[in-house]
Design an enzyme around this catalytic site. Structure first.
Site, short mmCIF file in Angstrom:
data_model
loop_
_atom_site.label_atom_id
_atom_site.label_comp_id
_atom_site.label_asym_id
_atom_site.label_seq_id
_atom_site.Cartn_x
_atom_site.Cartn_y
_atom_site.Cartn_z
N CYS A 419 0.91 -1.05 0.21
CA CYS A 419 -0.04 -0.17 -0.25
C CYS A 419 1.15 1.55 0.05
O CYS A 419 0.17 2.33 -0.18
CB CYS A 419 -0.94 -0.26 1.74
SG CYS A 419 -2.34 -1.04 1.33
N SER A 544 -4.88 -12.10 -16.81
CA SER A 544 -3.52 -11.73 -16.42
C SER A 544 -2.17 -11.24 -17.16
O SER A 544 -3.61 -11.49 -19.02
CB SER A 544 -2.57 -13.63 -15.52
OG SER A 544 -3.40 -14.16 -17.01
N ASP A 630 -11.50 0.23 7.15
CA ASP A 630 -9.97 -0.53 7.21
C ASP A 630 -8.91 0.54 6.62
O ASP A 630 -8.63 1.32 6.45
CB ASP A 630 -9.72 -1.97 6.49
CG ASP A 630 -9.80 -1.50 4.49
OD1 ASP A 630 -10.47 -0.18 4.71
OD2 ASP A 630 -9.46 -2.52 4.05
#
Ligand SMILES: Cc1cc2nc3c(=O)[nH]c(=O)nc-3n(C[C@H](O)[C@H](O)[C@H](O)COP(=O)(O)OP(=O)(O)OC[C@H]3O[C@@H](n4cnc5c(N)ncnc54)[C@H](O)[C@@H]3O)c2cc1C
Length: 754
Positions: A419, A544, A630
């Site tokens: 992050c 992908s 969160d």
């Protein structure tokens, strides 16, 4: 354009022994583009045996004698896995690991040391202590020392029986003696109840050393009342008793085995050629005589025709030739022969800061010898604990930017992943607010509501939650990364009090050979699907693509009813604020990238990140939390402000109550910040408190970006204690009440630090 070299070969190192330390350092200094390196070791914090006697005698502490393999592996850009290898499929070139997918390799190097073989002596496993593995001995030593001291304090005798007649036994005997004799809490009479006995199967002590060394050591041991019992071979062991081959029984309170080195049985079972003296047989290139793609060094290997006593000196000397030959083999160049020296210098500590030097016919003893030994050993640990700063070359064409800009860019060249690699909030908000959008009645959220997931009404009070998240790998192990990334992506759904239903995966895989890509993808997807399965979430598809770095993300669906959704806003006056996981992953991962984080701190951070927010979410829903989010990229302060913004709420927070990961504050104090930290700090204008706030060591943790962080929720103060207890009971050991809601509808949202 892909700037990084594709991975085309995989070198796996088993064991973090002395030779592999040199291999890793060499690879750090001279990287081989296209070669992936993985280190698999049973122990990550490896004590240096040369300093062990000094640790026992009280000269050094654990930290001074240990080498942390994690920073070294990071320096070498090697993947590090803690595992005890017991099986290799040499035909298929795969390592069989417990609890995770097999690891394919092209080239293998084994440096697993040796151990006294307690398996061969009945009862020894249960009633004797092996001097090796050293980490296990190190862990046992404080209890053993305590048991010795408390027995002596009770005016009773305590006897150590040290089995083995080599330098390790002699050093141990001297060190234990010195440690007890210098214990200030024991009286002279109590100390005299200490008994130490060396028991050897050989005719002489120190059989591979010259006569002067032997007789000096024997004399010094005798002066200290250390008993030497020769020609007694231990054949069995019972509680407090050694049984010898001639049926003599020797009683002892502690039996320590420092007997001859041996190799575990698994290398032979795997099919590797074994030498006459029982070790992996290698040629003069340090390459297995049976397998062309396997190398071995240190105690675990014997060079054909060059049998030497097992000693760290040889393992150290083999390090550089091994490194060079591994690289030559990987790059199809001619290998270089290595011949071990005939004799090695042994420096044996006598506990009291004097030592004995022995090499062939050479003998010397005294303080100077100890000073030399101390210098050599301490420098060895330093050599593998401190690393040169590697070049941050940006590869920009000369003249594109001025020197100042170049320096600024170089100082930020090490970009964080996880992050810490999120786009800054300020950049994001600027763009999002300018976007034209088609509003729809059934879509309950929009960009400005800043919720963790989008809410779409389905009718009958039912809502669909949808989230998407993708992060760049912050650790070069796809198995560990995918578990954390999966939990991270599911967390947006949990933050809104919902259960995930299904997910689609997005994978960015760096360009590599087909075999390597397959292995990486297998590890990544198996780890993801295992994690999803545990949380009853179906993997229903994905996409992908090739990318410069490994990235992984999920788009997650969840269903719930409108009235059960937890939102960011909704805090009530006098509510308390609860945080379920510790902060600090941003700075610790940034330190890890710089080879400045310890294994234990990173392992602690990874363990915390790998915990799912699933249970915490259920508890918060059940106890009717008033708001929830969160903690991820924008840090505690940024995410808390999102919760406060709509109702202009004022909260107070106590920095000392914030749970923080081990090592994080120290890392921040060293000025190690995640790439996003600086931008996260822009919300500090909403934070007030004491005048010297920004100088408080824990203040910076408010802005540290988190990957797979915990839930932050507000809940009525009456339910706070029950909530914390339930969360701790569910495995969120770090859960704390970190603050409370003061009032709402103020001029602007505010965080007051108490
Ligand atoms: C008390 C004592 C003092 C000593 N003092 C000296 C001295 O002063 N000088 C000297 O030259 N020698 C000394 N020695 C000998 C020295 O310890 C060994 O010769 C040396 O450690 C061998 O080094 P190595 O590189 O082969 O392996 P080690 O240093 O033993 O390292 C082996 C590594 O492999 C890992 N490993 C083991 N099995 C596995 C597995 N199955 N899977 C994955 N990883 C595994 C371990 O965790 C460890 O990291 C001493 C020994 C003792 C017991």
């Amino acid at each position: 354009m892909i700037a990084k070299s594709p991975i085309v070969k995989h070198l796996v190192l088993i064991g973090g022994g002395h030779s592999h330390l040199a291999v890793l350092k060499h690879l750090g200094m001279h990287p081989v583009p296209g070669l992936a390196v993985t280190l698999i070791s049973r122990d990550i914090n490896v004590p240096y045996s040369g300093l062990l006697p000094g640790f026992i005698s009280g000269t050094y502490d654990t930290k001074e004698i240990s080498i942390d393999l994690r920073p070294l592996a990071q320096f070498a850009k090697a993947r590090i896995i803690q595992a005890d290898i017991k099986n290799i499929d040499l035909n298929d070139k795969k390592l069989i690991l417990p609890n995770r997918p097999n690891i394919p390799f092209d080239l293998l190097s084994i440096n697993i040391g040796s151990e006294p073989n307690l398996n061969m002596i009945p009862g020894a496993q249960d009633h004797a202590i092996g001097i090796k593995p050293l980490p296990a001995f190190l862990e046992l030593w404080p209890q053993l020392l305590q048991r010795t001291i408390s027995t002596l304090t009770q005016k009773e005798q305590f006897k150590f029986a040290i089995v083995g007649g080599g330098p390790a036994s002699v050093e141990l005997a001297f060190s234990i003696h010195h440690r007890i004799k210098n214990d200030l809490n024991l009286t002279g009479a109590e100390k005299s109840n200490l008994q130490i006995q060396i028991i050897s199967a050989e005719k002489t002590l120190l059989q591979f050393h010259n006569n002067r060394v032997r007789s000096f050591a024997a004399k010094e041991l005798t002066t200290r009342n250390i008993d030497i019992l020769l020609e007694k071979k231990m054949s069995a062991c019972e509680k407090g008793t050694i049984i010898c081959e001639d049926e003599t029984e020797i009683a002892a309170d502690a039996i320590i085995c420092a007997t001859g080195a041996s190799l575990p049985s698994w290398p032979a079972k795997c099919g590797l050629a074994i030498s006459q003296d029982g070790f992996i047989e290698v040629d003069s290139f340090l390459k297995s005589t049976s397998h062309d793609y396997v190398f071995a060094a240190g105690d675990a290997a014997t060079i054909k025709g060059e049998i030497r006593p097992k000693s760290g000196v040889y393992a150290v000397r083999q390090g550089l030739p091994l490194a060079k030959n591994l690289i030559k083999h990987a790059t199809n160049k001619r290998l270089k022969k290595y011949k071990p020296q005939t004799h090695a210098l042994a420096l044996m500590s006598m506990g009291n800061k004097t030592a004995i030097a022995s090499r062939n016919k050479f003998f010397m003893h005294g303080r100077i010898v100890w000073l030399v030994k101390d210098r050599i050993d301490i420098n060895f640990v330093k050599k593998y604990s401190n690393f040169p700063q590697m070049d941050n070359n940006l590869g920009l064409e000369k003249g594109l930017v001025d020197n100042k800009t170049q320096q600024l860019l170089e100082s930020h060249a090490m970009r964080c992943a996880g992050c810490g690699a999120k786009v800054a909030n300020s950049v994001l908000q600027d763009v999002l607010h300018q976007l034209p959008n088609t509003e729809k009645q059934e879509i309950l959220t929009n960009f400005s509501s800043a919720e963790d997931a989008a809410l779409i009404q389905l009718g009958d009070n039912k809502v669909l939650l949808q989230s998407v998240d993708q992060i760049k790998a912050f650790i070069n192990d796809p198995w560990v990364f995918a578990r954390i990334a999966t939990n991270h992506c599911l967390s947006d759904i949990y933050a809104m009090g919902c259960k995930p239903h299904s997910a689609l995966a997005i994978v960015g895989l760096p360009f590599a050979s087909k075999e390597y890509s397959q292995s990486e993808l297998r590890q990544l997807m198996l780890s993801c699907s295992e994690t999803l399965q545990e949380q009853n979430c179906s993997l229903i598809g994905g996409h992908s693509a090739e990318s410069e770095d490994l990235t992984f993300g999920l788009s997650v669906n969840g269903f719930t009813t409108e009235d059960e959704v937890l939102c960011k806003n909704g805090m009530q006056k006098d509510d308390v604020l609860i945080l379920t996981k510790p902060l600090g992953s941003g700075t610790l991962l940034a330190a890890d990238m710089r080879s400045k984080a310890s294994h234990s701190n990173i392992q602690g951070a990874l363990n915390a990140m790998a915990i799912s927010n699933q249970e915490a979410s259920s508890i918060l829903v059940k106890l009717k939390a008033t708001a929830c989010t969160d903690i991820t990229g924008f840090g505690l302060a940024g995410h808390l402000l999102e919760m406060l913004a709509k109702d202009r709420i004022e909260v107070s927070i106590n920095l000392d109550d914030i749970p923080i990961m081990d090592g994080a504050v120290n890392s921040l104090k060293q000025g190690i910040f995640s790439s996003l930290h600086e931008d996260n700090r822009t919300v500090s204008s909403y934070i007030s408190g004491r005048s010297n706030l920004s100088k408080m060591p824990k203040y910076e943790i408010l802005f540290d970006p988190q990957t797979s962080g915990g839930l932050l929720a507000s809940i009525s103060s009456e339910l706070a204690e029950i909530c914390v207890n339930q969360l701790i009971g569910a495995g969120y050991q770090s859960t704390r009440i970190i603050g409370r809601v003061l009032c709402s509808n103020t001029e602007e949202p505010k965080i007051i630090i108490e």
